[in-house]
Scaffold this active site. Sequence first.
Site, short mmCIF file in Angstrom:
data_model
loop_
_atom_site.label_atom_id
_atom_site.label_comp_id
_atom_site.label_asym_id
_atom_site.label_seq_id
_atom_site.Cartn_x
_atom_site.Cartn_y
_atom_site.Cartn_z
N TYR A 38 -3.72 -18.77 -48.41
CA TYR A 38 -4.98 -18.23 -48.92
C TYR A 38 -6.09 -19.25 -48.75
O TYR A 38 -6.01 -20.35 -49.25
CB TYR A 38 -4.88 -17.84 -50.40
CG TYR A 38 -6.16 -17.17 -50.84
CD1 TYR A 38 -6.35 -15.81 -50.70
CD2 TYR A 38 -7.23 -17.94 -51.32
CE1 TYR A 38 -7.54 -15.21 -51.04
CE2 TYR A 38 -8.43 -17.34 -51.65
CZ TYR A 38 -8.57 -15.97 -51.51
OH TYR A 38 -9.76 -15.39 -51.85
N HIS A 195 -14.64 -7.76 -57.34
CA HIS A 195 -13.39 -8.34 -56.88
C HIS A 195 -12.23 -8.03 -57.83
O HIS A 195 -11.14 -8.56 -57.66
CB HIS A 195 -13.52 -9.86 -56.72
CG HIS A 195 -14.31 -10.24 -55.49
ND1 HIS A 195 -15.64 -10.58 -55.54
CD2 HIS A 195 -13.96 -10.30 -54.19
CE1 HIS A 195 -16.06 -10.85 -54.31
NE2 HIS A 195 -15.08 -10.68 -53.47
N ARG A 225 -17.11 -15.74 -42.58
CA ARG A 225 -15.67 -15.87 -42.73
C ARG A 225 -15.03 -14.64 -42.10
O ARG A 225 -15.70 -13.63 -41.86
CB ARG A 225 -15.25 -15.99 -44.18
CG ARG A 225 -15.48 -14.72 -45.00
CD ARG A 225 -15.11 -14.92 -46.46
NE ARG A 225 -13.68 -15.02 -46.66
CZ ARG A 225 -12.93 -14.06 -47.22
NH1 ARG A 225 -13.48 -12.93 -47.62
NH2 ARG A 225 -11.64 -14.22 -47.39
N ASN A 227 -11.93 -11.80 -42.47
CA ASN A 227 -10.94 -11.21 -43.36
C ASN A 227 -10.16 -10.21 -42.51
O ASN A 227 -10.63 -9.79 -41.46
CB ASN A 227 -11.64 -10.50 -44.52
CG ASN A 227 -10.71 -10.25 -45.67
OD1 ASN A 227 -9.60 -10.80 -45.73
ND2 ASN A 227 -11.14 -9.40 -46.61
N GLU A 267 -12.48 -8.26 -40.09
CA GLU A 267 -13.87 -8.19 -40.52
C GLU A 267 -14.53 -9.54 -40.32
O GLU A 267 -14.06 -10.55 -40.86
CB GLU A 267 -13.96 -7.84 -42.01
CG GLU A 267 -13.44 -6.47 -42.35
CD GLU A 267 -13.47 -6.20 -43.85
OE1 GLU A 267 -13.30 -5.03 -44.22
OE2 GLU A 267 -13.66 -7.15 -44.65
N TYR A 318 -1.17 -4.96 -51.63
CA TYR A 318 -2.62 -4.85 -51.79
C TYR A 318 -3.27 -4.42 -50.48
O TYR A 318 -4.18 -3.59 -50.46
CB TYR A 318 -3.19 -6.19 -52.25
CG TYR A 318 -4.70 -6.26 -52.21
CD1 TYR A 318 -5.46 -5.48 -53.09
CD2 TYR A 318 -5.37 -7.08 -51.32
CE1 TYR A 318 -6.84 -5.53 -53.07
CE2 TYR A 318 -6.75 -7.14 -51.29
CZ TYR A 318 -7.48 -6.36 -52.16
OH TYR A 318 -8.84 -6.41 -52.14
N LYS A 319 -2.81 -4.98 -49.39
CA LYS A 319 -3.40 -4.64 -48.10
C LYS A 319 -2.89 -3.28 -47.59
O LYS A 319 -3.38 -2.79 -46.57
CB LYS A 319 -3.13 -5.74 -47.07
CG LYS A 319 -3.96 -7.02 -47.33
CD LYS A 319 -3.75 -8.06 -46.27
CE LYS A 319 -4.49 -9.37 -46.54
NZ LYS A 319 -5.89 -9.40 -46.05
#
Lengths: 342, 315, 175
Positions: A38, A195, A225, A227, A267, A318-319
């Site tokens: 992470y 979040h 960044r 993702n 992303e 989660y994904k």
Amino acid sequence: MNIAINKIQTFRDDFTYSNSPEAIARFPFPFTDDEYKYTVNMEPHQPKDGENSVYARFFDIDEHYLSEMKERSLVLAEMPKRCLVMPHMELACWDMIEKIMTSLAAQYPQHFSLTQDGDNWCWENKLLNIKDSFVFGDSSTLPKPPMEYIGRQIQGDFALLDQRDDDLFLDAGIVTCPADWSLMFDAGMSFSEWHGPVPMAPSQNIFERALKYLVAIPVGRPVRRLNWTLTVNARMDTASETYHKWGHERSEVNAENVAEKVHLRVELQVIDRMPRSNALMFSIRTYLISLADISTNPQWAQRMHRVIKTLPPALIEYKGFARYHQHVVDYLAQFDESAAGD
Amino acid sequence: MTDTFKVTVTDIQTVASSIKEFTLSPVEGQLIPFSAGSHIVVEMPTEEKTYKNAYSLLSQPDDPSHYKIAVRLQDNSRGGSVYMHTQVKVGDSLTISAPANRFAPLWQAKKHILIAGGIGITPFLSYLPEFERRGEDYELHYLYRGGQTGAYCNELSEQLGDRLFCYDSATSPRCNIENLMSQRAPGTHFYICGPEKLIEAVMTTAKQLGIAAGYIHFEEFAAPKPGNAFELELKSSGRLLNVSEEESMLEAIEKSGIEIPNLCRGGVCGQCVCRVSQGKIDHRDTFLTEQERSSGDVIMPCVSRAAGERLTLDI
Amino acid sequence: MQDESIKSVSSRPVYPPVEININAAYHLFITEPSASSKVGNLLQQTAAKTHQLIESDNIEELKLQLTELIGTLPLATSVYLAGRETYMWQVYAVLAELGFIKEQIEMLTPTDNSRTVFCCHCYTQTHQVAAAPFECEGCGLPLTVTDHFSKRLGSYFGFQVNAEAKDELPAAEAF
């Protein structure tokens, strides 16, 4: 670079979307290590990796431009509220127009042009055959509200974050290709609230630190960044809104179709301070590539195998790819020599 | 590091006996528009050091042809205001940062009460055009010492009419903060820019009246306060620097030729955070968490100092 | 989708015990009619001159009433809300619109565990949901309910529970 813009392809129904060899070569591959870690992985949004890279310009326009603009108009026709602007964000929308128009006209002069005479502006988008004159700052002189007007002419989702009380609020956006969230639901939320659903909140401290970093971003110092997640089929609109229509596709992955069906969804997120309103512009530019196309680059396939294999279960959940995670691991194993016997 | 720009001083006006106003025009192209309440950092190179002071922008936010700042000659100046008042001439070029904002109006407010003390009028001057454009309800209360710090009184009076309340300490009664703050309806926000005493007076009165702290806004221009001199070691190079009583650790590091990312120079933004490998810290910032402070291994060198005679930074 | 097994969601409000703000100049209590007894204790701690109790479950009427009242209230007003969770957040939105800030508004523990759920597919809010999955009043889909909460909507986030496999329909569980 002279981009050849593809004819319109689809991100739904028959999914005719495809990547050219050039598009594969410039794909923003997100994994930098051989196992999952992470990280917030922010870096200055400066050009890198040469003239052809997705980082070469402030906004990346690529061969999928017309297809993505068509897809956006389909989504907005069905659900106009995918574009939502609270009244106090109007000035920030004009900041966004200024940033996008000046950047595109300067960096893609073959496709876009902007002439400015004081507040009298004339904007031409040759790709979409748009030519409009308007008064900068006067929303009544545009054919559509400012965010929707410009949002229909640029790839990627956009959110404008209002800054107050040392916090950020999701008070405006045009979001037609999100990775499983809903602008309508999250609108108005503070940084920690939107979040909320992120699991294994990698210690509250990381969020506090990230927020302090973001509120201090100065004008002219954008950061970016990457993702990522996985998406079944080349579906741009994986919003919560349409989950009832695409959720079943997650159950349809098998060993035979995994390479074509499963896409790595990346992303490129850019965060930039808006000078007139002090808002932050948060742009989310989405790239899709099939596992089959990834495997044309053996190094990518090997690394992706190692990352996907070591993902914590909570993150897989989660994904949203728990149902087909094993198929992906099994498929990619053939590209990883150290994975014999997986 | 923030981006810097070269500007030319195109006009200097004395707007009160101790305040000069500088007009800064771009050397080429245009300046960046800014949001109401923004400031810039001006670099002032002198022989012994480069001063970097933050000044509020007081020109029209949407006019990128020039910026205006106003500088008061400070009694206890660390050098910056003296430089601006005595060294800078029309035609000189200066280096400035991009605008940044830590004092924006809250657009959810139903009414804005601006309280300015002397030179503290400056950030509010950029509020006014934006308030007018949006049709906001506001009052400006301006406390100053006649002749010395009462810049822009006439213009403001013309522009604001009965929304302006002036308190000249030389001629008129003092501003009664309690009267000013009572009898206000929910949704009324107070913004203060001025000396610490004024900010404290408003905070104290708010507390006495039971007004929630979220209604009070002030700009934390925490100019680094002097402290004891100490010795600073830079671990990577082994270099030793002397930080004098009057300078910040960040200034001492910059003087030695090392650049550290920084933004607010007031302990707020977090950009200049450094690792500490040895020595006790006198934390003076508002950025670090309690946990980080007590860990003793990070410091904000723009405002914080050594608690002892020596500190070693891991840079 | 957000999974219901996620334990702590930072958007979910918490309701610590409420005490009278002794610094406030005025105390305004707003409750659903059935919940007015919940503020009885707090009410007693404030002088009659400096408090007022409004019982109303009609948000539109309440809005008009508060708009008229606000000019007479001091800035140092504390507001205390009691009722169902969604009711309190609806009133909160009205107060915020009128200029109140969050420090001024206290919410008691909601009077029941029921939730208002926002269907992300059809944008309908279903009130008084006691267990999930349940059938959305708008589109009829069986929705599961997460702890992700929108203060603006006064609602929890709901999505189709069996979109990935129609036959995976769990039995409803109470909140």
